[in-house]
Design an enzyme around this catalytic site. Structure first.
Site, PDB file in Angstrom:
ATOM      1  N   GLU A 109       9.119  -4.155  10.772  1.00  0.00           N
ATOM      2  CA  GLU A 109       9.542  -2.869  10.193  1.00  0.00           C
ATOM      3  C   GLU A 109       9.935  -1.868  11.259  1.00  0.00           C
ATOM      4  OE1 GLU A 109       8.044   0.733   7.222  1.00  0.00           O
ATOM      5  OE2 GLU A 109       6.784  -1.041   7.484  1.00  0.00           O
ATOM      6  N   ASP A 169       0.825  -1.199   0.000  1.00  0.00           N
ATOM      7  CA  ASP A 169       0.000   0.000   0.000  1.00  0.00           C
ATOM      8  C   ASP A 169       0.866   1.258   0.000  1.00  0.00           C
ATOM      9  OD1 ASP A 169       0.907  -0.183   2.608  1.00  0.00           O
ATOM     10  OD2 ASP A 169      -1.075  -0.122   3.541  1.00  0.00           O
TER      11      ASP A 169
END
Length: 286
Positions: A201, A63
């Site tokens: 992340e 995304d």
């Protein structure tokens, strides 16, 4: 048989070409735990997928396309329709890599049933093999619900960009002991719920190492640690398409500079009327 697409240079159109089924599978990814690191890059278009496919185990239709392709301020405004269009393009342009599609903000958080509806639609529209969703302990029941119904799920913990408004920015996560333990618990929860791999992340490195050590599915690092079971980057960051990149990105080129130089040369040729030449124009029939 799977189908890949080549670009017809005479028309710039994607043309389907039958190719033997060679795609990396979900079980194959799970089996790479602790073995040769998995290679993953983002892709959003047919041509990018074609170029990256031979070198990757997985292609992520992230995304992040909201920012990279559409110039949006974050991933929050990205829609299912956007993900479906780009996901289908990447599947058409690849035959080897497993294609994973991000589930956008608002498409899965409300309930496991809503997540299944969104994920099933995405896989039908794109032909991708799996979806990725952000979140930890709170999303574990959803991961289990999808996995038990035949939808492979890649988890995503640590810095979760869809939660940027709640997090207050994109800084590294896990600097406090409490937050570090929460991230580790999040990863363990989604892995235990059935995720076949987990993206980690933007965390301080010891967290990534601990997660990789304690869960039995591969970890995919981005701003995490080389000790993860694989790595992912936004391809445009890796290629040097942007002047400013996150600390965890290694630039393997200066594509922005290269494109700018070629565009400047083209502009000079047009203004000097040295393009097009006889080689690029059509002469009347004799």
């Amino acid at each position: 048989m799977s189908t890949t697409f080549t670009i017809d240079s005479s028309t710039s159109r994607a043309t389907p070409v039958a190719a033997p089924m060679k795609r990396v599978t979900v079980p194959a990814v799970r089996q790479r735990k602790g073995k040769e690191p998995l290679v993953m890059l983002t892709a959003y278009t047919v041509r990018t997928a074609q170029i990256l496919d031979p070198h990757c185990d997985m292609l992520l239709v992230g995304d992040s396309l909201g920012q990279v392709i559409y110039g949006l301020p974050s991933t929050v405004p990205v829609t299912l329709d956007m993900m479906a269009a780009h996901g289908a393009a990447v599947v058409r342009g690849s035959y080897h890599s497993m294609v994973v599609v991000d589930m956008p903000f608002g498409s899965y958080e409300a309930s496991p049933e809503k997540a299944f509806e969104s994920a099933a639609w995405l896989l039908k529209q794109t032909g991708a093999a799996a979806v990725k969703l952000e979140g930890g302990v709170a999303m574990a029941p959803t991961v289990a619900f999808l996995s038990e119904r035949g939808i492979p799920v890649m988890g995503h913990v640590g810095l979760t960009p869809q939660a940027v408004n709640a997090l207050g920015g994109y800084g590294a996560r896990g600097r406090s002991e409490a937050e570090a333990q929460k991230i580790i618990s999040d990863a363990q929860a989604v892995a235990g719920a059935g995720a076949f791999s987990v993206v980690i992340e933007g965390v301080v490195e010891p967290i990534a190492i601990e997660i990789t050590r304690t869960i039995d599915v591969p970890t995919i690092g981005i701003g995490a640690s080389a000790q993860c079971d694989g790595q992912v980057l936004v391809a445009e960051d890796m290629l040097g398409m942007f002047e400013r990149v996150p600390r965890f990105v290694k630039r393997y080129g200066d594509m922005a500079g290269y494109i700018a130089e070629r565009a400047a040369t083209y502009a000079e040729d047009v203004r000097a009327r040295s393009f097009p030449t006889a080689e690029q124009t059509y002469a009347p029939k004799a």
